[in-house]
Each structure stands twice: as structure tokens, then as C-alpha cells.
Design a protein around this motif. Sequence first.
Motif, PDB file in Angstrom:
ATOM      1  N   PHE A  22     -10.006  80.493  -3.436  1.00  0.00           N
ATOM      2  CA  PHE A  22     -10.208  79.149  -2.493  1.00  0.00           C
ATOM      3  C   PHE A  22     -11.554  78.358  -2.239  1.00  0.00           C
ATOM      4  N   GLU A  23     -12.802  79.743  -2.089  1.00  0.00           N
ATOM      5  CA  GLU A  23     -13.843  79.158  -2.312  1.00  0.00           C
ATOM      6  C   GLU A  23     -13.948  78.026  -2.549  1.00  0.00           C
ATOM      7  N   THR A  24     -13.995  77.534  -3.740  1.00  0.00           N
ATOM      8  CA  THR A  24     -14.294  76.970  -4.795  1.00  0.00           C
ATOM      9  C   THR A  24     -13.822  75.763  -4.359  1.00  0.00           C
ATOM     10  N   MET A  25     -12.135  76.148  -3.992  1.00  0.00           N
ATOM     11  CA  MET A  25     -11.702  74.957  -4.144  1.00  0.00           C
ATOM     12  C   MET A  25     -11.733  74.326  -2.182  1.00  0.00           C
ATOM     13  N   GLU A  26     -12.188  75.244  -1.384  1.00  0.00           N
ATOM     14  CA  GLU A  26     -13.000  74.439   0.018  1.00  0.00           C
ATOM     15  C   GLU A  26     -14.128  73.503  -0.561  1.00  0.00           C
ATOM     16  N   ALA A  27     -14.766  74.182  -1.198  1.00  0.00           N
ATOM     17  CA  ALA A  27     -15.975  73.383  -1.333  1.00  0.00           C
ATOM     18  C   ALA A  27     -15.814  72.002  -1.569  1.00  0.00           C
ATOM     19  N   LYS A  28     -14.812  72.047  -3.548  1.00  0.00           N
ATOM     20  CA  LYS A  28     -14.270  70.511  -3.402  1.00  0.00           C
ATOM     21  C   LYS A  28     -13.276  69.646  -2.952  1.00  0.00           C
ATOM     22  N   VAL A  29     -13.047  71.005  -1.482  1.00  0.00           N
ATOM     23  CA  VAL A  29     -12.357  69.429  -0.893  1.00  0.00           C
ATOM     24  C   VAL A  29     -14.015  69.195   0.470  1.00  0.00           C
ATOM     25  N   GLU A  30     -14.210  70.195   0.543  1.00  0.00           N
ATOM     26  CA  GLU A  30     -15.359  69.209   1.420  1.00  0.00           C
ATOM     27  C   GLU A  30     -16.483  67.741   0.454  1.00  0.00           C
ATOM     28  N   ARG A  31     -17.000  67.933  -0.530  1.00  0.00           N
ATOM     29  CA  ARG A  31     -17.361  66.831  -1.963  1.00  0.00           C
ATOM     30  C   ARG A  31     -16.347  66.056  -1.313  1.00  0.00           C
ATOM     31  N   LEU A  32     -14.952  65.545  -1.963  1.00  0.00           N
ATOM     32  CA  LEU A  32     -13.236  64.840  -1.127  1.00  0.00           C
ATOM     33  C   LEU A  32     -13.974  64.094  -0.015  1.00  0.00           C
ATOM     34  N   SER A  33     -14.014  65.457   1.149  1.00  0.00           N
ATOM     35  CA  SER A  33     -13.983  64.869   1.980  1.00  0.00           C
ATOM     36  C   SER A  33     -15.758  63.787   2.912  1.00  0.00           C
ATOM     37  N   SER A  34     -16.586  64.611   1.785  1.00  0.00           N
ATOM     38  CA  SER A  34     -18.074  63.837   2.573  1.00  0.00           C
ATOM     39  C   SER A  34     -18.005  62.509   1.500  1.00  0.00           C
ATOM     40  N   ALA A  35     -17.224  62.322   0.357  1.00  0.00           N
ATOM     41  CA  ALA A  35     -17.320  61.236  -0.441  1.00  0.00           C
ATOM     42  C   ALA A  35     -16.431  59.886   0.559  1.00  0.00           C
ATOM     43  N   LEU A  36     -14.711  60.623   1.013  1.00  0.00           N
ATOM     44  CA  LEU A  36     -14.498  59.054   1.562  1.00  0.00           C
ATOM     45  C   LEU A  36     -15.127  58.525   2.535  1.00  0.00           C
ATOM     46  N   ASN A  37     -15.351  59.621   3.357  1.00  0.00           N
ATOM     47  CA  ASN A  37     -16.663  59.121   4.903  1.00  0.00           C
ATOM     48  C   ASN A  37     -17.754  58.399   4.004  1.00  0.00           C
ATOM     49  N   GLU A  38     -18.018  58.810   3.027  1.00  0.00           N
ATOM     50  CA  GLU A  38     -19.219  57.263   2.603  1.00  0.00           C
ATOM     51  C   GLU A  38     -18.414  55.999   2.213  1.00  0.00           C
ATOM     52  N   VAL A  39     -17.189  56.301   1.982  1.00  0.00           N
ATOM     53  CA  VAL A  39     -16.256  55.357   1.104  1.00  0.00           C
ATOM     54  C   VAL A  39     -16.062  54.652   2.239  1.00  0.00           C
ATOM     55  N   GLU A  40     -15.249  55.118   3.782  1.00  0.00           N
ATOM     56  CA  GLU A  40     -15.356  54.718   4.410  1.00  0.00           C
ATOM     57  C   GLU A  40     -16.245  53.943   5.277  1.00  0.00           C
ATOM     58  N   GLY A  41     -17.294  54.591   5.098  1.00  0.00           N
ATOM     59  CA  GLY A  41     -18.808  53.750   5.725  1.00  0.00           C
ATOM     60  C   GLY A  41     -19.029  52.175   4.949  1.00  0.00           C
ATOM     61  N   ARG A  42     -18.782  52.070   3.440  1.00  0.00           N
ATOM     62  CA  ARG A  42     -19.029  51.542   2.970  1.00  0.00           C
ATOM     63  C   ARG A  42     -18.001  49.957   3.703  1.00  0.00           C
ATOM     64  N   GLN A  43     -17.019  50.734   3.473  1.00  0.00           N
ATOM     65  CA  GLN A  43     -16.012  49.640   3.663  1.00  0.00           C
ATOM     66  C   GLN A  43     -16.479  48.726   5.628  1.00  0.00           C
ATOM     67  N   SER A  44     -16.575  49.694   6.361  1.00  0.00           N
ATOM     68  CA  SER A  44     -16.766  48.914   7.324  1.00  0.00           C
ATOM     69  C   SER A  44     -18.276  48.273   7.258  1.00  0.00           C
ATOM     70  N   VAL A  45     -19.633  48.648   6.440  1.00  0.00           N
ATOM     71  CA  VAL A  45     -20.466  47.693   6.454  1.00  0.00           C
ATOM     72  C   VAL A  45     -19.698  46.582   6.408  1.00  0.00           C
ATOM     73  N   MET A  46     -18.782  46.313   4.717  1.00  0.00           N
ATOM     74  CA  MET A  46     -18.669  45.117   4.820  1.00  0.00           C
ATOM     75  C   MET A  46     -17.735  44.252   5.398  1.00  0.00           C
ATOM     76  N   LEU A  47     -16.870  45.232   5.953  1.00  0.00           N
ATOM     77  CA  LEU A  47     -15.736  43.742   7.134  1.00  0.00           C
ATOM     78  C   LEU A  47     -17.354  43.635   7.877  1.00  0.00           C
ATOM     79  N   PHE A  48     -17.612  44.221   8.457  1.00  0.00           N
ATOM     80  CA  PHE A  48     -19.051  44.164   9.242  1.00  0.00           C
ATOM     81  C   PHE A  48     -19.500  42.838   8.521  1.00  0.00           C
TER      82      PHE A  48
END
Length: 425
Positions: free
Chosen positions: A323-349
Motif C-alpha cells: 500500500f505504501e508503494t502504491m501511495e508513493a506512485k500515486v504521489e508521483r503521478l499527482s506531481s506529474a499531473l500538476n506539472e502538466v497542468e502548469g505547462r498547459q497554463s503557461v501555453m494557454l497564457f
Amino acid sequence: MPPPNTPEEGLTSAGASTRIHLFPPLPTVDLKALEYLDEVDENLVCPICRLPLVAPTITNCDHVFCQKCIAQAHRLNPTCPVDRLPLKLADETRSAPRIIHNQLGSLLVRCPNSSFGCTHVVARSLIEDHVTRYCGRTLVRCPHPACDKKVARKDSKKGCLHYAAECEYCEQVYAKVDLEDHQDRRCNNRMKRCELCETEFVRHRQDEHAKQCPEAETTCKYASLGCTLLMKRKRLDKHVQTCEYRVVGPIGDQMIELRAELKALRDKDQQKERRIGFLESKRFAMTTTNTAEGMADFTLPGTTAPADPAPYESRDQYFLSLFETMEAKVERLSSALNEVEGRQSVMLFSETLQLKDQITEIRSTLGVLGMHVRWLMNFRLQERGRVATSSPNISGSFIGTQDNNTDSDPPQQLAHTIREHPPRL
């Protein structure tokens, strides 16, 4: 049949004129008995009870009262308590605007259990949640199923405290749950004088006073670095400024942090070694697929397991590690998703900026075109005026004929004039 949540909903079948108004539910904490940290604005005070508004209700004449206060006053006199105009409570009152609720909710208040030792100061909108869920001084039901008495939340994990206990200072018998309050407030022998600083303190708080007594001897803060001096606590600050080990003090702090990090890394390394050893022991036949069939290869309770001891104490620990391993993977995916959202926001801007520049350019072009059109219209009107005034002695019929001819002449004259006198912009 009116639609839901409309003022007409709630009318009685007999045609009565009373309507049901949905006001916010009254809180369980008595908000009128709260102690406010700062002085409350006069606009947030009820004109009837002279206390901060509770469930504020506004009338059609724009006066705000507490819900209970206006209801009680209306039963005595069906008029507005401020301007004395006739008032229909059901038809001419409603819940106050949201901004008033927000202002009241942001007022800072002390916990109602401050007299019992709680020192928390929170916003009024959060006081009910604090008292009912988190305050350690709130009385809750005794954890013992056979006891129907109440105990403070901070003591609820100590078991039932409703048994007789003797005070060690005055030898009187009290319930265990009330013994601490008795020793803090009412015991005649509760006070004791410090032999070092001559300060009085509560007897059962002696350990706390020993940590603060200015006359007690203590070690230097750099004792871990080699300072062996003992001194009174009141002289400690002066010694620290002249201590020979103060130079290496920052290095010592860094060493302490590094030791803590090293210990955390060692614990992490040991946990990983246990996991590796567990997988190598093959107690669970692991599969490489991620399908549900892979769970069937695990050794379930009741089946025979290999004789080799597992590096985990129980199967629950192993599943917890997964469960801890899966939780770490979810955190990494969440950070990657936040990074993608940031890039999309910059492109849109950046694209939005380009669109804004293009819109600005189009607006300037339209302005220039508008200037040209206005100049041409003014020029045409001037040409018509010259044609009409060029031959004043001609008869009206000839003028009418000339007017009909001029309708077709101005375009040619206008073209010649534009070539001879271009517009200046």
C-alpha cells in the motif's frame, strides 16, 4: 403546485398566510455566551440583545436582528423594534446576506472551555467544530459501557475515572476524574514553595516548575559539543554568549540534523532489505501480471507455508508495504499531473497574449478605417452643398432637374477631388 424551494412552498392547505422560511440551523454551542477577543463592530450587534448577531435575520426595512430576538419581540408587538413600522414576520423577514454571515464567522472567540484550561482562540465559524471534535476539555461519555457519566475528552483514553481516590495532600476523597481540578484549584495544601527561588507552585506541577526554575542548575546548550559547565538557569543566556564552544555551535546543529537523516536512511534501508528478503524467501508466489488472477497465487491463511521465516512479522505488514508503494506512485503521478497542468497554463497564457496583440491590431485598423469613412462622408456632404449653392438664380424646376443629375455626378467629382486633394490623416 409551486416549484420546490420557492416562497410559496410551505403554505397550508387552508390558505393560511404563514410561509416557512429556511434559516440556518441553530448551533449547539451557545454563541451568545462566547468571549470575543476584540471589540465587535456596532453594525454586527443585535439592537435587541446588544450582543453579536446569531442567525441574523433582515427585515424589509433593512434592519438586522438575531432570529430568536426578533421572534420573541414580534410575539409581544408585531412591529419593527427599530422604526416601529408594522411587520409581518413570515412575509417580511429573511436570512441576512451572506456577507454578514461571513463577517460574523470571522470574529475571533475564545473556547467556551477556557475556564477549564483550554487556551485556543478560533474563528466563530469554527468554534462549534472545535468544541465538538477537538477540544480536550469538552465533556464526552465515559468509555466504560457500564458508566453513564461524562469525562473530559483528553482523559477518555484512560478508561473509567469515576472511582474514589484520595488526595495525597489533604487526604480527602474525591472522584478520580475531579482530583486534578481539586489539586489545581481547591486543595488547601496544593501550594508549595520552591526551596531555590522561593516561588510558590502547585505541588503536582513540581516537574514543570523544575524545568523553568531560574535558580536550578542546568547544563550549557553546547554540552553535546564538549562544554561541561553547570550553572543556574538565569545565567545560562549570558554564558551562551561567551561560551568557547559557541563557534562550533552551528556545526553541531548540522551534525544533529545529519545524524537524524542518517538514522532515517538506515531505517529505510532496513525496511527495503526486509522487503527484498521477503520476496527472496518466496513465501508469496508473486506474478508479473497486474490482473486479479495474480492474487490467487498468494498463500492464504490456512494453507501450508514454507518453513523459512518471513522477514515481516505478519502478512498485514507486507500488504501495508504494498500500500505504501502504491501511495508513493500515486504521489508521483499527482506531481506529474500538476506539472502538466502548469505547462498547459503557461501555453494557454502565451497563446492568449498573442490573441490580445492581434485584437489590439485589428482595433487600431478599424479605427483608421473609421477615420477614412468619416472623412469621405464629410467630403461628400460638402460637395453637395457646393452644387446646391452654385446657381442661386435658376428656377425651381431647373434646380429639381439639376438635383436629379447631381445624384449621379458626385461619384465622378469625388474621385477627381480625391486624386487632386488626397485626405490627410
